[in-house]
Write a protein that holds these residues in place. Structure first.
Motif, PDB file in Angstrom:
ATOM      1  N   GLY A   1      77.912  18.754  31.588  1.00 56.57           N
ATOM      2  CA  GLY A   1      78.964  19.426  32.341  1.00 56.57           C
ATOM      3  C   GLY A   1      80.320  19.309  31.679  1.00 56.57           C
ATOM      4  O   GLY A   1      81.180  20.176  31.837  1.00 56.57           O
ATOM      5  N   ARG A   2      80.509  18.226  30.922  1.00 54.43           N
ATOM      6  CA  ARG A   2      81.819  17.932  30.339  1.00 54.43           C
ATOM      7  C   ARG A   2      81.869  18.076  28.820  1.00 54.43           C
ATOM      8  O   ARG A   2      82.948  18.100  28.235  1.00 54.43           O
ATOM      9  CB  ARG A   2      82.229  16.505  30.718  1.00 54.43           C
ATOM     10  CG  ARG A   2      82.591  16.333  32.189  1.00 54.43           C
ATOM     11  CD  ARG A   2      83.943  16.929  32.446  1.00 54.43           C
ATOM     12  NE  ARG A   2      84.347  16.851  33.856  1.00 54.43           N
ATOM     13  CZ  ARG A   2      85.491  17.316  34.302  1.00 54.43           C
ATOM     14  NH1 ARG A   2      86.340  17.881  33.468  1.00 54.43           N
ATOM     15  NH2 ARG A   2      85.797  17.250  35.582  1.00 54.43           N
ATOM     16  N   GLY A   3      80.693  18.102  28.167  1.00 52.79           N
ATOM     17  CA  GLY A   3      80.672  18.206  26.718  1.00 52.79           C
ATOM     18  C   GLY A   3      80.807  16.857  26.038  1.00 52.79           C
ATOM     19  O   GLY A   3      80.762  15.806  26.678  1.00 52.79           O
ATOM     20  N   ASN A   4      80.972  16.890  24.710  1.00 51.49           N
ATOM     21  CA  ASN A   4      81.120  15.665  23.941  1.00 51.49           C
ATOM     22  C   ASN A   4      82.530  15.094  24.098  1.00 51.49           C
ATOM     23  O   ASN A   4      83.453  15.779  24.522  1.00 51.49           O
ATOM     24  CB  ASN A   4      80.818  15.937  22.467  1.00 51.49           C
ATOM     25  CG  ASN A   4      79.346  16.260  22.237  1.00 51.49           C
ATOM     26  OD1 ASN A   4      78.469  15.613  22.799  1.00 51.49           O
ATOM     27  ND2 ASN A   4      79.077  17.266  21.425  1.00 51.49           N
ATOM     28  N   SER A   5      82.670  13.824  23.742  1.00 50.27           N
ATOM     29  CA  SER A   5      83.945  13.133  23.931  1.00 50.27           C
ATOM     30  C   SER A   5      85.043  13.723  23.046  1.00 50.27           C
ATOM     31  O   SER A   5      84.825  13.981  21.862  1.00 50.27           O
ATOM     32  CB  SER A   5      83.781  11.647  23.621  1.00 50.27           C
ATOM     33  OG  SER A   5      85.006  10.972  23.826  1.00 50.27           O
ATOM     34  N   ARG A   6      86.210  13.926  23.640  1.00 51.73           N
ATOM     35  CA  ARG A   6      87.365  14.388  22.891  1.00 51.73           C
ATOM     36  C   ARG A   6      88.625  13.823  23.544  1.00 51.73           C
ATOM     37  O   ARG A   6      88.667  13.645  24.754  1.00 51.73           O
ATOM     38  CB  ARG A   6      87.402  15.910  22.815  1.00 51.73           C
ATOM     39  CG  ARG A   6      87.208  16.602  24.143  1.00 51.73           C
ATOM     40  CD  ARG A   6      86.429  17.915  24.002  1.00 51.73           C
ATOM     41  NE  ARG A   6      86.491  18.665  25.248  1.00 51.73           N
ATOM     42  CZ  ARG A   6      85.600  18.554  26.224  1.00 51.73           C
ATOM     43  NH1 ARG A   6      84.593  17.701  26.115  1.00 51.73           N
ATOM     44  NH2 ARG A   6      85.717  19.287  27.316  1.00 51.73           N
ATOM     45  N   SER A   7      89.612  13.549  22.714  1.00 51.04           N
ATOM     46  CA  SER A   7      90.780  12.782  23.143  1.00 51.04           C
ATOM     47  C   SER A   7      92.062  13.598  23.068  1.00 51.04           C
ATOM     48  O   SER A   7      92.210  14.468  22.209  1.00 51.04           O
ATOM     49  CB  SER A   7      90.944  11.544  22.248  1.00 51.04           C
ATOM     50  OG  SER A   7      89.727  10.837  22.117  1.00 51.04           O
ATOM     51  N   VAL A   8      92.989  13.286  23.960  1.00 45.71           N
ATOM     52  CA  VAL A   8      94.346  13.838  23.881  1.00 45.71           C
ATOM     53  C   VAL A   8      95.148  12.928  22.948  1.00 45.71           C
ATOM     54  O   VAL A   8      95.143  11.703  23.118  1.00 45.71           O
ATOM     55  CB  VAL A   8      95.001  13.875  25.277  1.00 45.71           C
ATOM     56  CG1 VAL A   8      96.428  14.408  25.187  1.00 45.71           C
ATOM     57  CG2 VAL A   8      94.172  14.733  26.235  1.00 45.71           C
ATOM     58  N   PRO A   9      95.829  13.462  21.946  1.00 46.29           N
ATOM     59  CA  PRO A   9      96.589  12.629  21.000  1.00 46.29           C
ATOM     60  C   PRO A   9      97.610  11.727  21.706  1.00 46.29           C
ATOM     61  O   PRO A   9      98.198  12.110  22.727  1.00 46.29           O
ATOM     62  CB  PRO A   9      97.281  13.641  20.091  1.00 46.29           C
ATOM     63  CG  PRO A   9      96.421  14.862  20.182  1.00 46.29           C
ATOM     64  CD  PRO A   9      95.895  14.891  21.581  1.00 46.29           C
ATOM     65  N   ALA A  10      97.819  10.554  21.138  1.00 49.88           N
ATOM     66  CA  ALA A  10      98.695   9.551  21.758  1.00 49.88           C
ATOM     67  C   ALA A  10     100.102  10.076  21.985  1.00 49.88           C
ATOM     68  O   ALA A  10     100.717   9.804  23.024  1.00 49.88           O
ATOM     69  CB  ALA A  10      98.734   8.291  20.895  1.00 49.88           C
ATOM     70  N   GLY A  11     100.625  10.838  21.026  1.00 47.41           N
ATOM     71  CA  GLY A  11     101.986  11.353  21.168  1.00 47.41           C
ATOM     72  C   GLY A  11     102.137  12.263  22.378  1.00 47.41           C
ATOM     73  O   GLY A  11     103.147  12.212  23.088  1.00 47.41           O
ATOM     74  N   VAL A  12     101.118  13.080  22.633  1.00 46.45           N
ATOM     75  CA  VAL A  12     101.139  13.975  23.796  1.00 46.45           C
ATOM     76  C   VAL A  12     101.119  13.154  25.081  1.00 46.45           C
ATOM     77  O   VAL A  12     101.851  13.435  26.040  1.00 46.45           O
ATOM     78  CB  VAL A  12      99.930  14.945  23.757  1.00 46.45           C
ATOM     79  CG1 VAL A  12      99.873  15.790  25.020  1.00 46.45           C
ATOM     80  CG2 VAL A  12     100.011  15.838  22.517  1.00 46.45           C
ATOM     81  N   VAL A  13     100.273  12.108  25.098  1.00 44.16           N
ATOM     82  CA  VAL A  13     100.164  11.241  26.283  1.00 44.16           C
ATOM     83  C   VAL A  13     101.498  10.539  26.554  1.00 44.16           C
ATOM     84  O   VAL A  13     101.989  10.530  27.689  1.00 44.16           O
ATOM     85  CB  VAL A  13      99.041  10.201  26.092  1.00 44.16           C
ATOM     86  CG1 VAL A  13      99.013   9.223  27.269  1.00 44.16           C
ATOM     87  CG2 VAL A  13      97.683  10.889  25.947  1.00 44.16           C
TER      88      VAL A  13
END
Length: 417
Positions: free
Chosen positions: A159-171
């Protein structure tokens, strides 16, 4: 023209994404619509989604009914075949402005009824800039989506797909913005939070992100992290637990079971001793640490002796807040093909786990009385301690503020101040 009605089922991440969809739908000018954001974690969740859809159709007979979320992603045909449903959109499509612009079109037939692409082909997760939701006290920031693991009971990766991250700078930039708007607590959320960074350059870890946030946003009073996989916790996260008082002393652990054989059949990456060792180490570094945990009752092949190991794990890890899931087979998962436990036994074992969980809550509440706590007010009369324990307040306080209160007593599920 009426504003869209949104119905959210399932996890905190779904609730977060509903807020993002509201902004996208508003920007597109969508009206006279009902949007159901579904959950697929259990077969019961899908059944409830169908029930919710029928109820919403009766309540809004003239509206366009749009179904999205994990259940829509994993079994779009189930919802497309319902006469109440006008459109089905996937988990990727629901976060795209173009999708909502097409759904806001004036005439039927402008868009495809089913818009669900291959979630496994998605390689990025946008940092949806939502200024918090639920209360004016706490904001949730999605830093990760998807999961690379394939636990035998779980449909969520599909349902969610493979793991992917939001870059630290954006966070970090988003959290700075939230602090500027007056939020005193930020919660990092994701599907598999401890896998954050694995797909980013230099493969940073969740602990690196936590330390960076606390260093670069010094005005943030409280940072909280949601459910984690304890076997994936890195050194910097342990250092943050030990040295950063602004990181809240409450961790929700994805444990799932207390028996090694069942853990292997679940295809988990830890054994019971790993869980016990982590809890001991974290509490040694931060004595006021409290733990929540997910535990499944009645997994296929679970014997009474195996179940007893789950019961024992509650005490051995000193778990306080239990999320108990009676096992529910999800078609297409390996566990669904394993020898099932009788349904009545599953129900009874789940009840026994919940009973122990309630006793643990009482024990924790008792231990916190006659003490002072820093309480984040979620409403004028209800707040939460640093350990995420609810507090009922006799004298109204300012919503969103952090106040120091003396706990005088407790009820069955909250501290009293």
């Amino acid at each position: 023209m009426n504003a869209p009605v949104f119905s959210t089922m399932g996890c905190r991440l779904n609730a977060y994404e509903t807020e993002a969809m509201k902004e996208l739908a508003d920007a597109a000018g969508l009206s006279d619509a009902v949007v159901v954001n579904t959950c697929a974690v259990t077969a019961e969740a899908v059944r409830k989604a169908r029930q919710d859809i029928r109820k919403l159709r009766r309540a809004h007979p003239g509206a366009r009914l749009i179904v999205t979320g994990c259940a829509a992603q994993t079994e779009p045909e189930t919802f497309a075949q319902m006469p109440e449903v006008d459109a089905v959109i996937g988990n990727t499509e629901k976060m795209q402005g173009a999708t909502w612009q097409s759904l806001a079109a004036d005439f039927i037939g402008e868009t495809e009824a089913v818009q669900v692409d291959d979630i496994m082909s998605v390689t990025e997760t946008a940092g949806h800039l939502i200024d918090g939701f639920g209360t004016r006290s706490r904001a949730y920031v999605q830093v990760q989506n998807g999961c690379d693991h394939r636990c035998t009971f779980c449909i969520i990766p599909y349902g969610r797909g493979n793991s992917r991250s939001v870059p630290a700078g954006v966070v970090v930039n988003q959290i700075k913005r939230l602090v500027d708007k007056g939020y005193n607590e930020v919660v990092l959320t994701g599907v598999d939070l401890t896998s954050w960074g694995a797909d980013l350059p230099a493969t940073p870890k969740l602990g690196d992100l936590v330390m960076r946030i606390l260093r670069l946003v010094p005005d943030l009073p409280r940072l909280r992290i949601s459910s984690i996989d304890s076997i994936e916790v890195d050194e910097n996260l342990m250092m943050a637990i030990a040295t950063e008082p602004r990181l809240m002393p409450h961790l929700h652990l994805s444990l799932q079971h207390g028996d090694d054989m069942i853990l292997k059949r679940m295809k988990r990456r830890h054994l019971r001793d790993d869980a016990i060792r982590f809890a001991e180490e974290a509490r040694k570094l931060r004595p006021d640490m409290t733990f929540g945990a997910d535990i499944i009752a009645g997994f296929p092949t679970e014997t009474e002796a195996m179940f007893q190991n789950s019961l024992a794990l509650v005490a051995e890890c000193d778990l306080t807040w239990l999320h108990v899931f009676p096992y529910s087979a999800r078609p297409g998962t390996p566990a669904a093909r394993m020898p099932a436990v009788d349904g009545a036994v599953i129900k009874q074992r789940a009840a026994r786990l919940r009973e122990i969980g309630a006793a643990q809550v009482q024990r924790h509440l008792q231990s916190q009385t006659n003490r002072q706590h820093h309480v984040l007010m979620e409403s004028p009369t209800m707040g939460r301690t640093e350990q995420f324990c609810p507090v009922e307040v006799a004298t109204p306080q300012v919503e969103g503020s952090i106040v120091t209160l003396t706990i005088t007593d407790h009820s069955t599920d909250a501290l009293l101040a």
